[in-house]
Design an enzyme around this catalytic site. Structure first.
Site, PDB file in Angstrom:
ATOM      1  N   GLY A  14      43.817  65.075  77.943  1.00  0.00           N
ATOM      2  CA  GLY A  14      43.905  63.727  78.492  1.00  0.00           C
ATOM      3  C   GLY A  14      44.928  63.682  79.615  1.00  0.00           C
ATOM      4  O   GLY A  14      45.802  64.543  79.723  1.00  0.00           O
ATOM      5  N   CYS A  15      44.837  62.642  80.433  1.00  0.00           N
ATOM      6  CA  CYS A  15      45.730  62.576  81.595  1.00  0.00           C
ATOM      7  C   CYS A  15      47.183  62.393  81.172  1.00  0.00           C
ATOM      8  O   CYS A  15      48.086  63.052  81.688  1.00  0.00           O
ATOM      9  CB  CYS A  15      45.278  61.466  82.541  1.00  0.00           C
ATOM     10  N   TYR A  16      47.427  61.487  80.215  1.00  0.00           N
ATOM     11  CA  TYR A  16      48.798  61.298  79.753  1.00  0.00           C
ATOM     12  C   TYR A  16      49.329  62.558  79.066  1.00  0.00           C
ATOM     13  O   TYR A  16      50.457  62.997  79.348  1.00  0.00           O
ATOM     14  CB  TYR A  16      48.893  60.100  78.815  1.00  0.00           C
ATOM     15  N   ALA A  43      48.532  65.593  79.588  1.00  0.00           N
ATOM     16  CA  ALA A  43      48.798  66.642  80.577  1.00  0.00           C
ATOM     17  C   ALA A  43      50.208  66.506  81.143  1.00  0.00           C
ATOM     18  O   ALA A  43      50.977  67.476  81.203  1.00  0.00           O
ATOM     19  CB  ALA A  43      47.758  66.580  81.696  1.00  0.00           C
TER      20      ALA A  43
END
Lengths: 331, 331, 331, 331
Positions: free
Chosen positions: B132-134, B136
């Site tokens: 997920g972006c967060y 990462a």
């Protein structure tokens, strides 16, 4: 009508004070000072004032020994710039210092109206230090929890996000549009004067030592400030207790709005834009048990000019909400 | 040339994959699928592709049993939408799932390349779950500290801020321009799937239980993600040790940039825009002793499509940086 | 590898040149100069360059008589700042002046590649004056109509809108975030140097006098430029003829995209962000019969650095699209 | 107190009416209707209204035959949605239609207050059609020139730029943040209903046929609208005559501000944000002799809700500026 002055009228905080004072039912703007625009009329600097009485006022260089007769003077200068001139004020005039030079300084009253016990002190004050924008949001969110001893006051994390006007107009190219747009970053990681301000106010509230890890962030917006605060709860504290403490402290407060989470989301900074409102929400993080307290304001409203006018109303015997009844401009 | 497909090409993540694959030296785009734009050519949907080979591809409805021959398929669908169709894939094809359906699911490899030990696993994977972006941003910032046992892993605070593309294109009027502009708010306060994802990855790294108070925020920008992480240090840890641990883990990493604080400011999300870079900084908060770890990425880059392409390069035997060498578009 | 220099690297145009040159297959960055950041390494100024070869270059003060051996020098200085130093260049080096000092000046070649006949002249040029950002968009839109005599060239209205980077980084507080955000205005109403630049180029194209009412506007965005041009058609001209003239002139041009109106909408500036593309559309206004020609570019792409690199490629015998093949970063 | 209703309160125009009516000294909000939020209280939809009298009102589905007793009803629905329900209004109530269904329709009065002769007609009207946002800006700029016969009314170019709220809240993903941010484009190139509206009003003013090439553009901002108008002057007209005509027509108008060019720049849309002001400037383009007339407003202020309230004040015998005295919120 009370005669009012504004020093620093060409800054963001001063400009917002100008807007609010111009709409105030019993304040008359009688003096404006500003460095970058001295010599211009207000209408030259703010074209929408053309044709109004205020518009004809000439912006003065600030000469603290040559003021006209005024009941109250707002001073909105960058931190470090008001201490010296205000020490040389020749006449008797009430002062609200919106800048950072007189917070928790002897002879000055710190004025965040809704904190326990402050309203009466403010009403008696002649020299008032307005809170910083970040402290305003964080303290309003944390005060009920600190007062009711629901949280540990050491090791509180305050992660705060502000629009660009919080940095003041002098910021130059670092806050240029192309630099700020599509960007977000943390600053003040080594030190920031708002951290001790918050600790001092919290400690006074709770009668106990407080320490905060305060991290301000610059977000790509003109106005708006959110403080996301994390604290360890005292034994067995529930989210209901958090909300009850806030409801108890802020019952009847005209500018405080306790908001329920909506689908897990907290208050929006945009709800406050152009107003003196503060929106507060409380939760307990389900994975760690940490208390999460959120405070959303307009950094130029409750974080600066709105709070300053609220204080000035109290100091001059006006209704506390005079000139502050406008609703947010949203979107 | 390796034949590549993209599912979800009309979403933000899929669109960024399209841009990156179109610039990749050895990947040939051979299949694109997308619900909202099915039937259009790519050039109709993305006018800048007119006249290029990719532009003539017709966007298909995603039929997992009727794919052309492909070496690798990127799937960038909203969480919940890829589990079923990917279970029905008829042909043998390597898959990178950019969405959230297969993270820490049996049979899938979780792939954040720079975490200890992951590179080799990714190179062998046929089914890869992209982070997920967060996670990462937060994991890249915290991994060196977790691995070197410099912080306590229980009670970590992760206060994260993201641009709007992180929410996906389906968000409709909640993410309208007028709603998002001049606004910032916290969400996911009750629960968010990225919290257990971060905890699982941290626990694997450190061999110890982890718990995080994760609060995502939406900021008014299209791209960019900053994770501001707070953790209690283990005894006597210094900020030098934090930086050394990161320098040791990320030596020779092409996409990680350790940055010194500049005047107390951390890395800017804008430094990463359009790239696969992650910028990391470390400090110890002077008032509380808490460790502050910062990770700034482009949520569509290292937080989605960039990381996915990096993984795909490894899975197909290409140079890890192929197609990812573009510098940030800033401002 | 051709050794390349960039003067003005800390400005917006220079920064974009840096990004493009760093990604160019056969250009080697060997010299950078910049006033505000002289003495720093490129990596200090642009943190994403840390660890790359370019990052170690030290930004020099621009001393035109002490340059290293270079094949070509890009000069991206504010208008008025390049004439003197470039007159003192000691060594033989090809020059592309991105600023405004040498447009239609003797000894310099004006270089908007796609205008009729220019490509060959550019390939032979040693001193090249890059077009202004507004002229680039307006001339690309109008050139086919002027060349084919489809419009009257006197009294053309060019209403143009640009993002803030078009104004250069020196703009200071006038282009602060809070001043520019949520604002749009026209400027240059009395005079603007791009008006005669457009007239001169149009007149050369058509062999007839041209006069334009040119009104630039500042829009709240970092990049992007749209020129909306209005002209009286010559007798009986149809919208088909407009499109055919453009299709004929721009057949095989790699950076020009003729776009159909989509639901009555013209090309978006965002389609060009980060690229060297120009998007053009044509219509005849149904109520007045006026020709409407639209040109959308990235002011830092086709309006500055992209066009400059395209010219430099021609001047040094490189493929015209080298280093310019990246697709737009959108959103 | 006059009892007032608002239909379409969940739209942008309706929301701004709500803000203005809530601050009006003699209007009492007694009824609100809205499709998307029917059944909610106003305070649920607009959290800042919690605790205020208005906040307790429940948003109704709009049933034109079941209204409470009202003196005046604001109707702010998308064009096409008000004609039918307003034809079925059961009770006698004054109506201001902010939408586009009744402009220049028999039985309705078109109401742009400052146009010659309109004020008296508005005061007598029971059914009032509020002008469109683009016509409001363009007509205020052009009216003095049309009335004084200073310009040719055929072939006028009106190049207009608006923030996103002008498109209404229903716009969905086409006006998503990531789509609108960093983008600008022209639309309505084939046709737009505001073009005939402007022509009709101009023709009535001048007693002569008018034709306009009207091109609206969407700019990346929430509020703000600028109309840049180009017209051929009648013989020998000077810029002084333009300004004198405007000064004569708008003498004593509380919401019109004639502004001098400042360094060649025209009025800023940001000067009007949140207010009912219109800022007008005039010039003659030096290269073509064309008249350039500029009108800057807040599209939700003078372009919608502000103008609607000004009309309602006249229709109900209130002071024309009641509830409209707030200064712009800027920045």
């Amino acid at each position: 009508m009370a005669r009012i002055g504004i020093v620093g009228v060409s800054g963001y905080g001063g400009g917002e004070l100008l807007r609010l004072v111009a709409g105030h039912p019993t304040f008359e703007l009688a003096y404006v000072a500003g460095e970058s625009s001295a010599g211009q009329t207000l209408a030259q600097r703010f074209p929408w004032l053309a044709g109004r009485d205020e518009g004809a006022l000439v912006i003065q260089p600030f000469e603290p020994q040559q003021l006209p007769a005024l009941e109250l003077l707002f001073v909105s200068l960058p931190t470090g710039k008001s201490r010296d001139p205000l020490s040389r004020l020749a006449q008797k005039v009430k002062v609200v210092d919106v800048g950072g030079d007189h917070r928790f300084v002897d002879g000055w009253t710190y004025g965040l109206t809704e904190l326990p016990g402050q309203r009466a002190q403010i009403a008696r004050a002649a020299r008032l230090a307005n809170p910083g924008c970040y402290p305003a949001a964080a303290l309003l969110a944390l005060a009920p929890l600190a007062q009711a001893r629901l949280i540990e006051l050491e090791g509180v994390v305050i992660d705060a996000k502000s629009g660009v006007t919080g940095a003041g107009r002098g910021g130059a190219s670092a806050f240029g549009y192309a630099e700020t747009n599509e960007d977000l970053f943390a600053y003040g990681l080594a030190s920031h004067p708002h951290a001790p301000e918050i600790e001092t106010a919290l400690a006074q509230l709770a009668g106990a030592k407080a320490s905060v890890a305060f991290t301000p962030h610059l977000a790509p917006m003109s106005r708006g400030l959110l403080a996301t605060c994390y604290a360890r709860p005292r034994n067995g504290v529930t989210s209901e207790q958090l909300c009850e403490a806030a409801a108890a402290l802020y019952a009847n407060e005209p500018f405080i709005r306790l908001t329920q989470m909506q689908g897990g989301a907290g208050p929006h900074t945009g709800w406050a834009t152009g107003s003196n409102f503060a929106f507060l929400s409380y939760a307990i993080n389900p994975r760690t048990g940490l208390v999460v307290a959120l405070g959303a304001i307009d950094n130029l409203g409750k974080g600066a000019a709105g709070q300053a006018l609220q204080n000035a109303n109290l100091m001059t015997g006006q209704p506390e909400t005079a000139g502050l009844e406008g609703l947010p401009t949203r979107p």
